[in-house]
Every structure is written in structure tokens, then in C-alpha cells.
Design a protein around this motif. Structure first.
Motif, PDB file in Angstrom:
ATOM      1  N   MET A  16       0.855  -1.201   0.000  1.00  0.00           N
ATOM      2  CA  MET A  16       0.000   0.000   0.000  1.00  0.00           C
ATOM      3  C   MET A  16       0.883   1.241   0.000  1.00  0.00           C
ATOM      4  N   ALA A  17       0.601   2.199  -0.874  1.00  0.00           N
ATOM      5  CA  ALA A  17       1.427   3.401  -0.990  1.00  0.00           C
ATOM      6  C   ALA A  17       1.280   4.280   0.244  1.00  0.00           C
ATOM      7  N   THR A  18       2.368   4.911   0.614  1.00  0.00           N
ATOM      8  CA  THR A  18       2.349   5.908   1.673  1.00  0.00           C
ATOM      9  C   THR A  18       1.744   7.187   1.110  1.00  0.00           C
ATOM     10  N   THR A  19       0.808   7.772   1.853  1.00  0.00           N
ATOM     11  CA  THR A  19       0.101   8.956   1.378  1.00  0.00           C
ATOM     12  C   THR A  19       0.583  10.193   2.119  1.00  0.00           C
ATOM     13  N   VAL A  20       1.032  11.163   1.361  1.00  0.00           N
ATOM     14  CA  VAL A  20       1.563  12.409   1.912  1.00  0.00           C
ATOM     15  C   VAL A  20       0.731  13.570   1.387  1.00  0.00           C
ATOM     16  N   ALA A  21       0.335  14.454   2.272  1.00  0.00           N
ATOM     17  CA  ALA A  21      -0.374  15.666   1.874  1.00  0.00           C
ATOM     18  C   ALA A  21       0.638  16.792   1.690  1.00  0.00           C
ATOM     19  N   ILE A  22       0.629  17.410   0.522  1.00  0.00           N
ATOM     20  CA  ILE A  22       1.409  18.625   0.296  1.00  0.00           C
ATOM     21  C   ILE A  22       0.534  19.800   0.711  1.00  0.00           C
ATOM     22  N   VAL A  23       0.870  20.420   1.812  1.00  0.00           N
ATOM     23  CA  VAL A  23       0.078  21.533   2.338  1.00  0.00           C
ATOM     24  C   VAL A  23       0.681  22.830   1.814  1.00  0.00           C
ATOM     25  N   ALA A  24      -0.041  23.483   0.919  1.00  0.00           N
ATOM     26  CA  ALA A  24       0.475  24.685   0.264  1.00  0.00           C
ATOM     27  C   ALA A  24      -0.681  25.547  -0.192  1.00  0.00           C
ATOM     28  N   ASP A  25      -0.367  26.797  -0.528  1.00  0.00           N
ATOM     29  CA  ASP A  25      -1.398  27.707  -0.997  1.00  0.00           C
ATOM     30  C   ASP A  25      -1.706  27.507  -2.473  1.00  0.00           C
ATOM     31  N   ARG A  26      -0.808  26.854  -3.192  1.00  0.00           N
ATOM     32  CA  ARG A  26      -1.032  26.604  -4.613  1.00  0.00           C
ATOM     33  C   ARG A  26      -0.066  25.522  -5.087  1.00  0.00           C
ATOM     34  N   ILE A  27      -0.333  24.997  -6.277  1.00  0.00           N
ATOM     35  CA  ILE A  27       0.554  24.028  -6.899  1.00  0.00           C
ATOM     36  C   ILE A  27       1.434  24.769  -7.908  1.00  0.00           C
ATOM     37  N   ALA A  28       2.716  24.863  -7.604  1.00  0.00           N
ATOM     38  CA  ALA A  28       3.674  25.510  -8.491  1.00  0.00           C
ATOM     39  C   ALA A  28       4.583  24.444  -9.104  1.00  0.00           C
ATOM     40  N   TRP A  29       5.645  24.891  -9.767  1.00  0.00           N
ATOM     41  CA  TRP A  29       6.557  23.979 -10.463  1.00  0.00           C
ATOM     42  C   TRP A  29       7.065  22.898  -9.528  1.00  0.00           C
ATOM     43  N   GLU A  30       7.481  23.263  -8.320  1.00  0.00           N
ATOM     44  CA  GLU A  30       8.049  22.294  -7.380  1.00  0.00           C
ATOM     45  C   GLU A  30       7.038  21.248  -6.957  1.00  0.00           C
ATOM     46  N   GLU A  31       5.825  21.688  -6.650  1.00  0.00           N
ATOM     47  CA  GLU A  31       4.792  20.734  -6.230  1.00  0.00           C
ATOM     48  C   GLU A  31       4.432  19.770  -7.360  1.00  0.00           C
ATOM     49  N   ARG A  32       4.400  20.272  -8.577  1.00  0.00           N
ATOM     50  CA  ARG A  32       4.117  19.376  -9.710  1.00  0.00           C
ATOM     51  C   ARG A  32       5.204  18.319  -9.859  1.00  0.00           C
ATOM     52  N   ARG A  33       6.456  18.708  -9.694  1.00  0.00           N
ATOM     53  CA  ARG A  33       7.550  17.735  -9.794  1.00  0.00           C
ATOM     54  C   ARG A  33       7.447  16.683  -8.684  1.00  0.00           C
ATOM     55  N   LEU A  34       7.042  17.108  -7.499  1.00  0.00           N
ATOM     56  CA  LEU A  34       6.894  16.163  -6.388  1.00  0.00           C
ATOM     57  C   LEU A  34       5.778  15.156  -6.668  1.00  0.00           C
ATOM     58  N   VAL A  35       4.649  15.644  -7.167  1.00  0.00           N
ATOM     59  CA  VAL A  35       3.528  14.751  -7.464  1.00  0.00           C
ATOM     60  C   VAL A  35       3.909  13.779  -8.572  1.00  0.00           C
ATOM     61  N   GLU A  36       4.637  14.250  -9.568  1.00  0.00           N
ATOM     62  CA  GLU A  36       5.050  13.386 -10.674  1.00  0.00           C
ATOM     63  C   GLU A  36       6.030  12.309 -10.228  1.00  0.00           C
ATOM     64  N   ALA A  37       6.925  12.653  -9.302  1.00  0.00           N
ATOM     65  CA  ALA A  37       7.944  11.702  -8.860  1.00  0.00           C
ATOM     66  C   ALA A  37       7.397  10.673  -7.882  1.00  0.00           C
ATOM     67  N   ALA A  38       6.291  10.973  -7.223  1.00  0.00           N
ATOM     68  CA  ALA A  38       5.799  10.148  -6.116  1.00  0.00           C
ATOM     69  C   ALA A  38       5.507   8.695  -6.485  1.00  0.00           C
ATOM     70  N   PRO A  39       4.758   8.384  -7.566  1.00  0.00           N
ATOM     71  CA  PRO A  39       4.398   6.983  -7.826  1.00  0.00           C
ATOM     72  C   PRO A  39       5.603   6.064  -7.990  1.00  0.00           C
ATOM     73  N   GLY A  40       6.660   6.552  -8.624  1.00  0.00           N
ATOM     74  CA  GLY A  40       7.845   5.726  -8.810  1.00  0.00           C
ATOM     75  C   GLY A  40       8.582   5.415  -7.528  1.00  0.00           C
ATOM     76  N   LEU A  41       8.231   6.134  -6.453  1.00  0.00           N
ATOM     77  CA  LEU A  41       8.873   5.922  -5.157  1.00  0.00           C
ATOM     78  C   LEU A  41       7.914   5.278  -4.155  1.00  0.00           C
ATOM     79  N   GLY A  42       6.769   4.792  -4.643  1.00  0.00           N
ATOM     80  CA  GLY A  42       5.805   4.157  -3.754  1.00  0.00           C
ATOM     81  C   GLY A  42       5.050   5.126  -2.881  1.00  0.00           C
ATOM     82  N   LEU A  43       4.896   6.354  -3.362  1.00  0.00           N
ATOM     83  CA  LEU A  43       4.205   7.387  -2.604  1.00  0.00           C
ATOM     84  C   LEU A  43       2.975   7.862  -3.364  1.00  0.00           C
ATOM     85  N   THR A  44       2.002   8.321  -2.617  1.00  0.00           N
ATOM     86  CA  THR A  44       0.891   9.074  -3.180  1.00  0.00           C
ATOM     87  C   THR A  44       0.929  10.455  -2.564  1.00  0.00           C
ATOM     88  N   MET A  45       0.969  11.481  -3.401  1.00  0.00           N
ATOM     89  CA  MET A  45       0.986  12.850  -2.899  1.00  0.00           C
ATOM     90  C   MET A  45      -0.249  13.582  -3.365  1.00  0.00           C
TER      91      MET A  45
END
Length: 283
Positions: free
Chosen positions: A1-30
Motif C-alpha cells: 500500500m502506498a504511503t500517502t503524503v499531503a502537500i500543504v500549500a497555498d497553490r501548486i507551483a513547479w516544485e509541487e508538480r515535480r513532487l507529485v510526478e515523482a511520487a508513484p515511482g517511489l511508492g508514494l501518493t501525494m
């Protein structure tokens, strides 16, 4: 089961998009949670139910520390810790903690009134820098080159509506044209880049579009970074250093760092490094 992490932010910017994209390959859900929609303060924090951890990336001057403090009280794991975030959000408190631990920081004066400002001008020789205690991305940072204009600049501070906006630091202007941004993940320096101001803007800040290149003196940078981590503990930080004739000094530490400029200058996959760190601390 994937570990689920909440990104707590005021908006989704370049960095947050990169984090969400990288998550599945590392067994994470963001998943993104808007930092304005949590309504924390009661036991159990239902808005945070189902998340294994919160990755605090609020760009607000105050929200990150408040959210982390209440989330931890409700039993949630926060990255970074509430203590670290609260320190980073206040430049005066952070510099005091670092200085007490022997980490080099710029000399400064805390200015809470015009009388404080006048005393700071007497202590330092212009040019000086006036900057807010709470703030980032180079905003409301003023270089005062002329003593005759100094009090006119301070008029704008007095006109700000809130006391926390009026709290400022005055420090000597450290000319030199470059600063170093260090990206720390866990207890590792994963990338460091030099920012050089361009055009007519004297400020060194990636958010202002400065030019970047990989940092050259990584060994000396690492020694200062280790001192910062001794104070804050492991986490995800952007540590900004000034160059001086006596070595590097810590200007500030960002608890929710933008990392696009460092990633592009160094080629480091910062998002993947953050994902691996999350997997490690949550395993």
C-alpha cells in the motif's frame, strides 16, 4: 500500500508538480491540500485523516508554523517539524538561535520603531539593508545607500497596517554580487548553486530571475550547512549563504524552499531526493 503524503500549500507551483510526478515511482501518493482549508484546533484533525505525513510547503509568512504546530498536537507527522518551521519563519529568532550555536550570521539590529531605526543607522554605516522579519523571495527588502533618504524609506514601514509587518532587521550591506542557495534533504546537501544579481536589481534571489551556476566551494558550504542542521534538525531546507572575506555566513533558511533554480543549475533531481527522504522517515 502506498504511503500517502499531503502537500500543504497555498497553490501548486513547479516544485509541487515535480513532487507529485515523482511520487508513484517511489511508492508514494501525494495530494495537495490548500493551506487555507484545514480549520485545525480540535482533537483528531479530521481534515488530515488518512495521511501518513504532511509536507508543509506553505508560502505564507506565518501559516506553516501554525499548521505544523496544531497538526503535530493532533498526532500528525509533519515535515518539516513545527519547531524548525517556527524558527525559519522569523529571521530574528532564527539568527539568534544560529548565532548562539556558533553558526555565522550577519550582524543585525531588530527594528520595531523609528527610535530603533535611528539607533541602527548610528551603529552601522550606510549602505545598509532594511528587511522584514517575516517575509521571503526578496520582497520588501530595501538597500539604503543614502543616510538622507533613510527616514523617508522608513515612512513606508510605519504606514504598514500590522505590527508583524513593521518588525524589521537592519544589517550592513555585504556587497559582492553573489550568494549561495543550498538545498538540504534530510541531513544531506543535495545541491548548491550561486545566484548572481542581474540588471539593475542588487538582490540575489532565484525568485527574482537571477543567473545561477553550480557552487564551487562545496566543502566550505557543507561545514556551514552542518551547523544549521545541528540547530534545526534534519529536514528539507533552502539555506541562503552570503560570501564574506571571512567565509560563508547564513542569511536565512527557507522551510519550504523553491528548488527549480538549483535543480536546473546542478542537474540534481531534487523532487526524487525529497521523495526518497519521505519514504525513509515514514518506513
Amino acid at each position: 500500500m502506498a504511503t500517502t503524503v499531503a502537500i500543504v500549500a497555498d497553490r501548486i507551483a513547479w516544485e509541487e508538480r515535480r513532487l507529485v510526478e515523482a511520487a508513484p515511482g517511489l511508492g508514494l501518493t501525494m495530494e495537495w491540500i490548500n493551506d487555507e482549508s484545514l480549520c485545525l484546533g480540535h482533537p483528531g484533525a479530521p481534515a488530515l485523516a488518512g495521511y501518513d505525513a504532511l509536507l508543509l510547503r506553505s508560502r505564507s509568512y506565518t501559516r506553516g508554523g501554525l499548521i505544523a504546530t496544531l497538526a503535530e498536537e493532533s498526532g500528525c507527522r509533519t515535515i518539516n517539524t513545527a519547531r524548525a518551521i517556527n524558527l525559519c519563519e522569523n529571521k530574528a529568532v532564527l539568527r539568534t538561535a544560529l548565532r548562539a550555536a556558533g553558526v555565522p550570521v550577519p550582524e543585525f539590529r531588530l527594528v520595531l520603531s523609528r527610535a530603533d531605526f535611528a539607533r541602527a543607522l548610528a551603529d552601522f554605516t550606510v549602505p545598509v539593508v532594511l528587511k522584514p522579519v517575516y517575509g521571503g523571495m526578496g520582497k520588501r527588502v530595501a538597500l539604503i545607500r543614502d543616510a538622507d533618504a533613510a527616514h523617508s524609506v522608513y515612512d513606508y514601514v510605519e504606514d504598514l497596517g500590522h505590527a508583524f509587518e513593521q518588525a524589521c532587521l537592519v544589517e550592513p550591506f555585504l556587497a559582492g554580487g553573489a550568494s549561495t542557495r543550498c538545498l538540504v534533504v534530510g541531513d544531506e546537501l543535495v545541491g548548491a548553486a550561486e545566484f548572481t544579481s542581474g540588471g539593475d536589481d542588487w538582490r540575489n534571489n532565484a525568485a527574482l530571475g537571477n543567473t545561477t551556476r553550480p557552487a564551487a566551494d562545496v566543502y566550505e558550504v557543507t561545514k556551514v550547512v552542518d551547523g544549521v542542521l545541528d540547530v534545526l534538525g534534519p529536514g528539507i531546507y533552502g539555506i541562503d549563504l552570503f560570501h564574506t572575506p571571512d567565509g560563508f555566513i547564513v542569511n536565512e533558511v527557507n522551510h519550504a524552499p523553491g528548488f527549480r533554480a538549483v535543480a536546473e543549475a546542478t542537474g540534481v533531481n531534487v523532487a526524487a531526493a525529497i521523495g526518497r527522504h519521505l519514504r525513509e522517515v515514514l518506513s
